[in-house]
Design an enzyme around this catalytic site. Structure first.
Site, PDB file in Angstrom:
ATOM      1  N   ASP A   1      -0.192  -5.383   9.530  1.00  0.00           N
ATOM      2  CA  ASP A   1      -1.257  -4.418   9.142  1.00  0.00           C
ATOM      3  C   ASP A   1      -2.454  -5.243   8.966  1.00  0.00           C
ATOM      4  OD1 ASP A   1      -2.847  -2.334   8.278  1.00  0.00           O
ATOM      5  OD2 ASP A   1      -1.382  -1.752   6.666  1.00  0.00           O
TER       6      ASP A   1
ATOM      7  N   LYS B   1     -13.126  -0.648   6.623  1.00  0.00           N
ATOM      8  CA  LYS B   1     -13.784  -1.277   5.583  1.00  0.00           C
ATOM      9  C   LYS B   1     -14.835  -2.308   6.179  1.00  0.00           C
ATOM     10  CE  LYS B   1      -9.839  -0.356   4.710  1.00  0.00           C
ATOM     11  NZ  LYS B   1      -9.125   0.779   4.671  1.00  0.00           N
TER      12      LYS B   1
ATOM     13  N   TRP C   1       0.970  -1.223   0.102  1.00  0.00           N
ATOM     14  CA  TRP C   1       0.128   0.043   0.226  1.00  0.00           C
ATOM     15  C   TRP C   1       0.941   1.149   0.073  1.00  0.00           C
ATOM     16  CZ3 TRP C   1      -1.769   2.724   4.905  1.00  0.00           C
ATOM     17  CH2 TRP C   1      -2.758   3.726   4.561  1.00  0.00           C
TER      18      TRP C   1
HETATM   19  N1  PLA Z   1      -3.339  -0.244   5.675  1.00  0.00           N
HETATM   20  C1  PLA Z   1      -3.813  -0.635   4.400  1.00  0.00           C
HETATM   21  C2  PLA Z   1      -3.054  -2.022   3.741  1.00  0.00           C
HETATM   22  C3  PLA Z   1      -4.791  -0.026   3.627  1.00  0.00           C
HETATM   23  O1  PLA Z   1      -5.270  -0.434   2.254  1.00  0.00           O
HETATM   24  C4  PLA Z   1      -5.415   1.024   4.131  1.00  0.00           C
HETATM   25  C5  PLA Z   1      -6.501   1.833   3.271  1.00  0.00           C
HETATM   26  C6  PLA Z   1      -4.960   1.258   5.494  1.00  0.00           C
HETATM   27  C7  PLA Z   1      -4.091   0.885   6.052  1.00  0.00           C
HETATM   28  C8  PLA Z   1      -5.772   2.504   6.059  1.00  0.00           C
HETATM   29  O2  PLA Z   1      -6.987   2.654   6.152  1.00  0.00           O
HETATM   30  P1  PLA Z   1      -7.881   3.550   7.337  1.00  0.00           P
HETATM   31  O3  PLA Z   1      -6.740   4.496   7.944  1.00  0.00           O
HETATM   32  O4  PLA Z   1      -8.715   4.249   6.378  1.00  0.00           O
HETATM   33  O5  PLA Z   1      -8.105   2.594   8.290  1.00  0.00           O
HETATM   34  N2  PLA Z   1      -6.389   1.751   2.055  1.00  0.00           N
HETATM   35  C9  PLA Z   1      -7.245   2.235   1.140  1.00  0.00           C
HETATM   36  C10 PLA Z   1      -7.549   3.778   1.406  1.00  0.00           C
HETATM   37  C11 PLA Z   1      -8.823   1.624   1.462  1.00  0.00           C
HETATM   38  C12 PLA Z   1      -6.219   4.802   1.523  1.00  0.00           C
HETATM   39  O6  PLA Z   1      -5.722   4.613   0.501  1.00  0.00           O
HETATM   40  O7  PLA Z   1      -6.355   5.355   2.440  1.00  0.00           O
HETATM   41  C13 PLA Z   1      -6.908   2.163  -0.454  1.00  0.00           C
HETATM   42  O8  PLA Z   1      -7.426   2.467  -1.250  1.00  0.00           O
HETATM   43  O9  PLA Z   1      -5.750   1.525  -0.730  1.00  0.00           O
END
Ligand code: PLA
Length: 432
Positions: free
Chosen positions: A243, A279, A170
């Site tokens: 995570d 989510k 991510w």
């Molecule tokens: N860790 C991972 C692997 C994630 O994909 C995301 C969110 C988070 C943590 C953090 O989410 P939160 O802080 O909202 O609890 N990823 C999303 C949104 C859904 C983003 O980029 O913030 C994504 O589209 O990858």
């Protein structure tokens, strides 16, 4: 044009500084600039930053007025009509909470204790009772906030500053960790030669692992592979940062998605866990999450917690109250909790059926010459399509379909009405 002079006095040092403000009558009397005489000459040194690779896409999507546009960028669940989904269990909890006429006082620095207990019990499952007196937790500003606490704590107290993340991972992991002063190193997640997992890092490294529903690949280790990872982690003395942003989204079952958490905790691997309820409860904007650290003893836990409080106090003082109350209400109420579990199963199920539909249209209806098996093999919210940046650009320019440059699509943004259009678009950009 006229100038005004502002004098500011600091009583401590009795220093007087002057700032000359300039106003332009030609600009409708608006403030156009400020020239502080003591050496500050404005933010000329601040470069323009790039848009966020994920949230920047939502901004571009919003600006597009094409009726068939599709946003497959951010991982936010949509129902089959393309609308954001407020879980009925969440709605019920909110109604019940409203009746309780609760106050809006500050939470303690580590947040709502009831919520922390329920959240960590859910993540560590059967292992929870055996570790609870060594587990330190803090309600966090969603999953990102838990990662922020992890990285700041590690940066301050962990001997090595290198953190190993999967390639790919991510995108925001790297931002959060490097902002806390950690050095980002990568391990190759998937080795195409051995078709296995490849986690190469020097002894005693911090290793970030996705507990379930790996983002962006949608490829999780099998249980046998997790056992291999445990062996390596043990042999090399790694510190594990887990995570867990998608509990329930990998298998549709909360308990089944705790395999990694339980494995590391039951083997007493030094670890942090970052949970998000964005989510699985659809509480994106409420920012509900939980940070937890497995320590070696209750005494160590007490020292750890004292420093965690200091860190929280200096960062944001204490976490927001509303979302954690909702989550706690659902987690504590037996009936509501099983209703919620069914709702998550429903979301996971809709995602699986959209994977199937997309693959079937591409392979059977459009006779694509490529294999799209990975669409149904991968799990969780995302599919790592294999589309290259050029194809991604064509999708947004010619088809008004928005996704991240790395070819990741959020399956949650697909529905029965747009899946064919999406398949046609993907077929078109992969046919040449
Ligand atoms: N860790 C991972 C692997 C994630 O994909 C995301 C969110 C988070 C943590 C953090 O989410 P939160 O802080 O909202 O609890 N990823 C999303 C949104 C859904 C983003 O980029 O913030 C994504 O589209 O990858």
């Amino acid at each position: 044009m006229f100038s005004g002079v502002l004098r500011a006095h600091t009583t401590a040092s009795r220093v007087t500084s002057k700032a000359v403000f300039q106003y332009s009558s030609l600009n409708g009397g608006k403030f156009v600039g400020c020239n502080l005489q003591r050496g500050f000459h404005g933010w000329g040194n601040v470069p323009m930053g790039p848009p966020d690779p994920i949230f920047g896409i939502s901004e571009a999507f919003k600006k597009d007025d094409f009726p068939k546009k599709i946003n497959l960028g951010v991982g936010a669940y949509r129902d089959d009509t393309g609308k954001p989904y407020i879980l009925p269990s969440v709605q019920t909890a909110e109604v019940e909470l409203l009746k309780q006429d609760l106050d809006k006082e500050y939470l303690p620095m580590t947040g709502d204790a009831g919520f922390r207990t329920e959240a960590t019990r859910m993540a560590y499952g059967d292992v929870y009772d055996s570790i609870r007196d060594r587990l330190v937790s803090a309600q966090s500003v969603s999953g990102t906030g838990a990662l922020l606490l992890s990285s700041r704590f590690l940066s301050k107290y962990y001997p090595s500053k290198d953190i190993y993340v999967s390639n790919p991972t991510w995108g925001n992991h790297k931002n959060v960790f490097s902002n806390a002063g950690l050095n980002i190193k990568e391990y190759r997640y998937y080795n195409p030669v051995t078709k296995g997992l490849d986690i190469e890092a020097p002894n005693d490294s911090i290793v970030l692992l996705h507990a379930c529903a790996h983002n962006p690949t949608g490829v999780d280790p099998t249980h046998a592979q997790w056992n291999d990872i445990l062996r390596v982690v043990r042999e090399k003395g790694h510190f594990v940062l887990l995570d867990m942003a998608y509990q329930g989204f990998a298998s549709g079952d909360f308990a089944r998605d705790t395999y990694a958490t339980q494995l590391f905790a039951s083997n007493n691997i030094p670890m942090f866990l970052c949970q998000s309820f964005a989510k699985n409860m659809g509480l994106y904007g409420e920012r509900v999450g939980c940070f937890s650290a497995l320590t070696a003893s209750p005494e160590e836990a007490a020292r750890f917690e004292s420093q965690l409080k200091i860190l929280v106090r200096a960062s944001y003082s204490n976490p927001p109250v509303h979302g954690a109350r909702i989550a706690n209400f659902i987690l504590k109420n037996k009936n509501l909790r099983s209703q919620w579990a069914n709702e998550v199963k429903g979301m996971a199920g809709r995602i699986i059926s959209m994977r199937q539909a997309l693959r079937t249209i591409l392979e059977n209806d459009l006779n694509s010459k490529h294999s799209w098996k990975h669409i149904t093999d991968q799990i969780g919210m995302f599919c790592y399509t294999g589309l290259n940046p050029e194809q991604v650009a064509t999708l947004s320019k010619d088809w008004h379909i928005y996704l991240t440059k790395n070819g990741r699509i959020s399956i949650a943004g697909i529905n029965s009405s747009n899946v064919r259009y999406l398949a046609e678009a993907i077929h078109s950009v992969t046919s040449h």
